[in-house]
Design an enzyme around this catalytic site. Structure first.
Site, PDB file in Angstrom:
ATOM      1  N   ARG A  69       9.085   1.824  10.418  1.00  0.00           N
ATOM      2  CA  ARG A  69       8.657   0.827  11.401  1.00  0.00           C
ATOM      3  C   ARG A  69       9.214  -0.538  11.009  1.00  0.00           C
ATOM      4  NH1 ARG A  69       4.112  -0.542  10.823  1.00  0.00           N
ATOM      5  NH2 ARG A  69       3.440   0.802   9.125  1.00  0.00           N
ATOM      6  N   TYR A 197      12.786   5.877  15.500  1.00  0.00           N
ATOM      7  CA  TYR A 197      11.973   6.309  14.382  1.00  0.00           C
ATOM      8  C   TYR A 197      10.476   6.193  14.612  1.00  0.00           C
ATOM      9  CZ  TYR A 197      10.552   7.484   9.757  1.00  0.00           C
ATOM     10  OH  TYR A 197       9.974   8.130   8.697  1.00  0.00           O
ATOM     11  N   LYS A 206       1.403   4.597  17.390  1.00  0.00           N
ATOM     12  CA  LYS A 206       0.938   3.257  17.049  1.00  0.00           C
ATOM     13  C   LYS A 206       0.850   2.354  18.281  1.00  0.00           C
ATOM     14  CE  LYS A 206       1.066   4.557  12.793  1.00  0.00           C
ATOM     15  NZ  LYS A 206      -0.130   4.829  11.998  1.00  0.00           N
ATOM     16  N   HIS A 226      -6.981   2.797  12.651  1.00  0.00           N
ATOM     17  CA  HIS A 226      -5.966   3.482  11.851  1.00  0.00           C
ATOM     18  C   HIS A 226      -6.691   4.250  10.732  1.00  0.00           C
ATOM     19  CE1 HIS A 226      -2.108   3.036   9.148  1.00  0.00           C
ATOM     20  NE2 HIS A 226      -2.071   4.148   9.849  1.00  0.00           N
ATOM     21  N   SER A 248      -0.578   2.288   5.783  1.00  0.00           N
ATOM     22  CA  SER A 248       0.474   3.301   5.853  1.00  0.00           C
ATOM     23  C   SER A 248       0.895   3.737   4.449  1.00  0.00           C
ATOM     24  CB  SER A 248       1.675   2.728   6.592  1.00  0.00           C
ATOM     25  OG  SER A 248       1.272   2.299   7.873  1.00  0.00           O
ATOM     26  N   CYS A 250      -0.841   5.246   2.199  1.00  0.00           N
ATOM     27  CA  CYS A 250      -1.861   4.977   1.176  1.00  0.00           C
ATOM     28  C   CYS A 250      -2.909   6.081   1.088  1.00  0.00           C
ATOM     29  CB  CYS A 250      -2.507   3.625   1.408  1.00  0.00           C
ATOM     30  SG  CYS A 250      -1.378   2.262   1.046  1.00  0.00           S
ATOM     31  N   GLY A 251      -2.628   7.256   1.647  1.00  0.00           N
ATOM     32  CA  GLY A 251      -3.465   8.401   1.306  1.00  0.00           C
ATOM     33  C   GLY A 251      -4.339   9.011   2.386  1.00  0.00           C
ATOM     34  N   LYS A 252      -4.152   8.653   3.662  1.00  0.00           N
ATOM     35  CA  LYS A 252      -5.019   9.235   4.703  1.00  0.00           C
ATOM     36  C   LYS A 252      -4.779  10.730   4.870  1.00  0.00           C
ATOM     37  CE  LYS A 252      -3.603   6.372   7.841  1.00  0.00           C
ATOM     38  NZ  LYS A 252      -2.742   5.604   6.912  1.00  0.00           N
ATOM     39  N   ASP A 275      -4.620  10.115  10.988  1.00  0.00           N
ATOM     40  CA  ASP A 275      -3.999   8.785  11.162  1.00  0.00           C
ATOM     41  C   ASP A 275      -4.722   7.868  12.152  1.00  0.00           C
ATOM     42  OD1 ASP A 275      -1.714   7.198  10.213  1.00  0.00           O
ATOM     43  OD2 ASP A 275      -1.035   7.239  12.280  1.00  0.00           O
ATOM     44  N   ARG A 369       9.617  12.190   6.549  1.00  0.00           N
ATOM     45  CA  ARG A 369       8.369  12.687   7.165  1.00  0.00           C
ATOM     46  C   ARG A 369       8.518  14.120   7.645  1.00  0.00           C
ATOM     47  NH1 ARG A 369       3.896   8.722   7.981  1.00  0.00           N
ATOM     48  NH2 ARG A 369       4.761   6.878   6.965  1.00  0.00           N
ATOM     49  N   ARG A 400      -4.159   0.205  -1.733  1.00  0.00           N
ATOM     50  CA  ARG A 400      -3.370   0.632  -2.884  1.00  0.00           C
ATOM     51  C   ARG A 400      -3.323  -0.578  -3.802  1.00  0.00           C
ATOM     52  NH1 ARG A 400       1.056   4.272  -3.928  1.00  0.00           N
ATOM     53  NH2 ARG A 400       0.754   5.311  -1.930  1.00  0.00           N
ATOM     54  N   GLY A 494      -7.111  15.955  -4.746  1.00  0.00           N
ATOM     55  CA  GLY A 494      -8.321  16.782  -4.613  1.00  0.00           C
ATOM     56  C   GLY A 494      -9.530  16.202  -5.334  1.00  0.00           C
TER      57      GLY A 494
HETATM   58  P1  GTP Z   1       0.828   7.106   6.935  1.00  0.00           P
HETATM   59  O1  GTP Z   1       1.198   8.398   7.561  1.00  0.00           O
HETATM   60  O2  GTP Z   1       2.009   6.226   6.679  1.00  0.00           O
HETATM   61  O3  GTP Z   1      -0.219   6.380   7.699  1.00  0.00           O
HETATM   62  O4  GTP Z   1       0.319   7.435   5.411  1.00  0.00           O
HETATM   63  P2  GTP Z   1      -1.052   8.059   4.825  1.00  0.00           P
HETATM   64  O5  GTP Z   1      -2.077   6.984   4.688  1.00  0.00           O
HETATM   65  O6  GTP Z   1      -1.439   9.272   5.562  1.00  0.00           O
HETATM   66  O7  GTP Z   1      -0.618   8.428   3.322  1.00  0.00           O
HETATM   67  P3  GTP Z   1      -0.359   9.867   2.644  1.00  0.00           P
HETATM   68  O8  GTP Z   1      -1.615  10.672   2.519  1.00  0.00           O
HETATM   69  O9  GTP Z   1       0.775  10.511   3.331  1.00  0.00           O
HETATM   70  O10 GTP Z   1       0.072   9.424   1.182  1.00  0.00           O
HETATM   71  C1  GTP Z   1       1.163   8.569   0.946  1.00  0.00           C
HETATM   72  C2  GTP Z   1       1.658   8.707  -0.469  1.00  0.00           C
HETATM   73  O11 GTP Z   1       0.597   8.465  -1.397  1.00  0.00           O
HETATM   74  C3  GTP Z   1       2.179  10.111  -0.764  1.00  0.00           C
HETATM   75  O12 GTP Z   1       3.336  10.018  -1.556  1.00  0.00           O
HETATM   76  C4  GTP Z   1       1.044  10.747  -1.536  1.00  0.00           C
HETATM   77  O13 GTP Z   1       1.502  11.747  -2.418  1.00  0.00           O
HETATM   78  C5  GTP Z   1       0.412   9.562  -2.264  1.00  0.00           C
HETATM   79  N1  GTP Z   1      -1.054   9.759  -2.478  1.00  0.00           N
HETATM   80  C6  GTP Z   1      -1.947  10.171  -1.554  1.00  0.00           C
HETATM   81  N2  GTP Z   1      -3.191  10.284  -2.082  1.00  0.00           N
HETATM   82  C7  GTP Z   1      -3.082   9.924  -3.371  1.00  0.00           C
HETATM   83  C8  GTP Z   1      -4.024   9.822  -4.450  1.00  0.00           C
HETATM   84  O14 GTP Z   1      -5.214  10.104  -4.334  1.00  0.00           O
HETATM   85  N3  GTP Z   1      -3.531   9.377  -5.657  1.00  0.00           N
HETATM   86  C9  GTP Z   1      -2.211   9.069  -5.826  1.00  0.00           C
HETATM   87  N4  GTP Z   1      -1.814   8.642  -7.022  1.00  0.00           N
HETATM   88  N5  GTP Z   1      -1.295   9.151  -4.829  1.00  0.00           N
HETATM   89  C10 GTP Z   1      -1.721   9.573  -3.626  1.00  0.00           C
HETATM   90  C1  SPV Z   2       2.357   4.562   9.604  1.00  0.00           C
HETATM   91  O1  SPV Z   2       3.317   3.854   9.248  1.00  0.00           O
HETATM   92  O2  SPV Z   2       1.167   4.181   9.503  1.00  0.00           O
HETATM   93  C2  SPV Z   2       2.607   5.913  10.133  1.00  0.00           C
HETATM   94  C3  SPV Z   2       4.005   6.329  10.365  1.00  0.00           C
HETATM   95  O3  SPV Z   2       1.664   6.631  10.412  1.00  0.00           O
HETATM   96  S1  SPV Z   2       4.658   5.679  11.841  1.00  0.00           S
HETATM   97  O4  SPV Z   2       4.418   6.662  12.911  1.00  0.00           O
HETATM   98  O5  SPV Z   2       6.099   5.480  11.659  1.00  0.00           O
HETATM   99  O6  SPV Z   2       3.995   4.462  12.192  1.00  0.00           O
HETATM  100 MN    MN Z   3      -0.307   5.708   9.735  1.00  0.00          MN
END
Ligand code: GTP
Ligand code: SPV
Ligand code: MN
Length: 594
Positions: A69, A197, A206, A226, A248, A250-252, A275, A369, A400, A494
């Site tokens: 983005r 993208y 979004k 979000h 984004s 950060c672990g969702k 998301d 992705r 984060r 986990g």
């Molecule tokens: P968007 O799709 O961008 O909104 O991201 P998201 O918030 O869904 O994040 P996602 O769960 O995909 O995690 C993003 C990155 O953080 C990945 O590389 C994960 O492996 C890492 N990650 C997720 N949860 C944890 C955690 O509990 N600890 C650590 N150290 N890393 C994590």
């Molecule tokens: C985010 O950036 O929070 C995402 C990926 O979920 S995107 O669809 O590119 O916005």
């Molecule tokens: Mn997102």
């Protein structure tokens, strides 16, 4: 006599402006899907993958300057700049149409325009919104087919009505100099050009479900957030639903699909969404949440059978991979996919299609992705498409943060919780272009997604709490605290279920906590850490609230809040002052203005 529907009129106008060679209305059928895939395989937009290991899955490589983005090219075109607020880029609607309209003139010449009617939400649900995206990208169509309910189902729900949110998308020439993602909230309209993208191009995500929906939600009295949504099952079999807003990457997704190491005790997690979360006040005074999406657009790097087995199972078939590596036998590869092997098999191509050699940079782009159907997720909740949603008992805000924020703390009440959300900060990630690892304020993980003035948004959150007799408890979490050597202190993934379990105890009125300046932090005994082997001093560090760090953070927050001036709700101002007092912080010039 034949009369055109509002949708047909809008599509005709869009075609008149962009001049495609052909217009194709998408019905969402299998046959149509296969035609599109064949076309994209033929022209190289998609590459086939190993039909045995990754059936019906394809790789797409984006233009290297179009991989995330672009927040600086994203605008809210509300009538006034003040409505968009300091949290958004703003362009006057007439100027935006004039300037960017020129780029759309003839932009689809020689191309096909696809008309994608889609639903965000379950058919027939009160929560559901109809969108229509026209695009000259078949890759966008294929992704929208996974991420939304696309085609006839949406036309059926729309009928001849004008109740749809139109989105005009063209790849343009992909130059960032001619890239704009524009939102016209008064018209429920999106114009996006110059990017293919993710959140820039899949306009249901979004653009509609957060930026426009947040605007609609304020007008209609609900919340568009979000957030991921999960259900935590306890030993009695009862399921308690929780939503969580993390910025984004950060672990969702990972939290929503968590595989519980406490499963033998009866604690497990069900996935509702990863998301986006739309919440309305139910007749029982609770917040009821739906995930309006139909699939996951998840971060690939870091995803493995060890960190997120449910995601690995979900993406095993019927998936589109974007900007990952490709092994010689046609499988996807990314950093962290195999904790045993730090490097890919010999002969692997990197995300740009170059032969990867040891010593080269990353194989997969950090924001690569997978796009996968939600129903393929082994942990998907039986209620994930419930038209009325699921009742939310807890909301998490999480950033984060290498330092400052403890593993978890609870807000004292709704108003304090809204302030905790408003004071979120997080290190930037590869999900958006720009520097990675910069700590920035990102209230409610909505800084890039709130479609109006964030001060008014906080006001709306406060008002929702007043209208909802049984609002959820609010928590703040941080899985990313590090030691001085830069290692994560908390195992995460986990093991985060241990924090969810404490939150469940708190929701039920148990669970030990001590009151600190920032809120209620668990006592070490209140967290079930059995089997984790975490030294006591690490647990203490994870739960530490260091006044000096927090005073500094409070001043940083003050400078952020100051931008909103008189629009800042008095309750946020009062919460800010009260926190300063609890911290014994001395005000700076910037803070005085708040
Ligand atoms: P968007 O799709 O961008 O909104 O991201 P998201 O918030 O869904 O994040 P996602 O769960 O995909 O995690 C993003 C990155 O953080 C990945 O590389 C994960 O492996 C890492 N990650 C997720 N949860 C944890 C955690 O509990 N600890 C650590 N150290 N890393 C994590
Ligand atoms: C985010 O950036 O929070 C995402 C990926 O979920 S995107 O669809 O590119 O916005
Ligand atoms: Mn997102």
């Amino acid at each position: 006599m034949f009369t055109m529907t509002p949708l047909e009129r809008w599509v005709e106008a869009a075609a008149g402006m962009t001049r495609p060679d052909r217009v194709v209305w998408c019905d969402g059928s299998e046959a149509e899907h296969h035609r599109l895939i064949e076309g994209m395989l033929a022209d190289g937009t998609l590459l086939p993958m190993n039909e045995q290991t990754n059936p019906n899955s394809y790789l797409h490589r984006s233009d290297p300057n179009d991989v995330a983005r672009t927040e600086h090219l994203t605008f809210i075109c509300s009538r006034t700049r003040a409505e968009a607020g300091p949290n958004n880029n703003w362009m006057a609607p007439a100027e935006a149409k004039e300037r960017v309209g020129k780029l759309f003139e003839g932009s689809m010449r020689g191309r096909t325009m696809y008309v994608i009617p889609y639903l965000m939400g379950a058919p027939g649900s009160l929560h559901t919104k109809v969108g229509v995206e026209v695009t000259d990208s078949p890759y966008v169509v294929a992704n929208m087919r996974i991420m939304t309910k696309m085609g006839q189902v949406a036309l059926d729900q729309l009928g001849g009505s004008e109740e749809f949110s139109p989105g005009l998308h063209s790849m343009g020439d992909l130059s960032p100099d001619r890239r704009y993602i524009l939102h016209f909230p008064e018209e429920r309209l999106v114009w996006s050009i110059g990017s293919g993208y993710g959140g820039n191009a899949l306009l249901g995500k979004k653009c509609l479900s957060l930026r426009l929906a947040s605007w609609m939600a304020r007008e209609e009295g609900w919340l568009a957030e979000h957030m991921m949504i999960l259900g935590l099952e306890d030993p009695s079999g009862a399921v308690t639903y929780m939503a969580g807003a993390f910025p984004s990457a950060c672990g969702k997704t990972n939290l929503a699909m968590l595989v519980s190491p406490l499963a033998d005790q009866g604690y497990r997690v069900w996935t509702v969404g990863d998301d986006i979360c739309w919440m309305r006040i139910g007749a029982d005074g609770r917040l009821w949440a739906v995930n309006p999406e139909n699939g996951f657009f998840g971060v690939a790097p870091g995803t493995s059978a060890h960190t997120n087995p449910n995601a690995m199972a979900t993406l095993a078939s019927n998936s589109i991979f974007t900007n990952v590596g490709l092994t010689p036998d046609g499988q996807p590869w990314w950093e962290g996919i195999d904790p045993e092997h730090k490097t890919p098999p010999a002969g692997t191509l990197d995300w740009q299609g170059h032969a990867w050699q040891p010593g080269d940079g990353v194989v997969a782009h950090p924001n690569s992705r997978f796009t996968s159907p939600a129903q393929q997720c082994p942990s998907i909740s039986p209620h994930w498409q419930d038209p009325q949603g699921v009742p939310i008992s807890a909301i998490m805000f999480g950033g984060r943060r290498a330092r400052v924020a403890p593993l978890v703390y609870q807000a004292l009440d709704w108003e304090h919780g809204v302030f905790v959300g408003a004071s979120m900060a997080s290190e930037t990630t590869a999900a958006a272009t720009g520097q990675v690892g910069m700590t920035r304020r990102d209230p409610m993980a909505m800084l890039p997604f709130c479609g109006y003035n964030m001060a008014d948004y906080w006001g709306h959150w406060l008002a929702m709490g007043q209208r909802a007799p049984n609002p959820p408890a609010i928590f703040h979490v941080n899985w990313f605290r590090k030691d001085d050597a830069g290692n994560f202190l908390w195992p995460g993934y986990g093991e985060n279920v241990r924090v969810l379990r404490w939150m469940l105890d708190r929701v039920r009125g148990t669970g030990g906590a001590r009151e600190t300046a920032i809120g209620l932090v668990p006592t070490p005994e209140a967290l079930d850490l059995a089997g984790l082997d975490l030294p006591e001093r690490i647990v203490a560090e994870l739960l530490r609230v260091e006044p000096a760090d927090w005073k500094h953070d409070w001043q940083h927050l003050g400078r952020f809040l100051e931008q909103f001036g008189d629009r800042l709700p008095p309750a946020i101002r009062a919460q800010y002052a009260a926190l300063g007092q609890r911290l014994g912080a001395t005000s700076s010039g910037a803070v005085e203005a708040v």
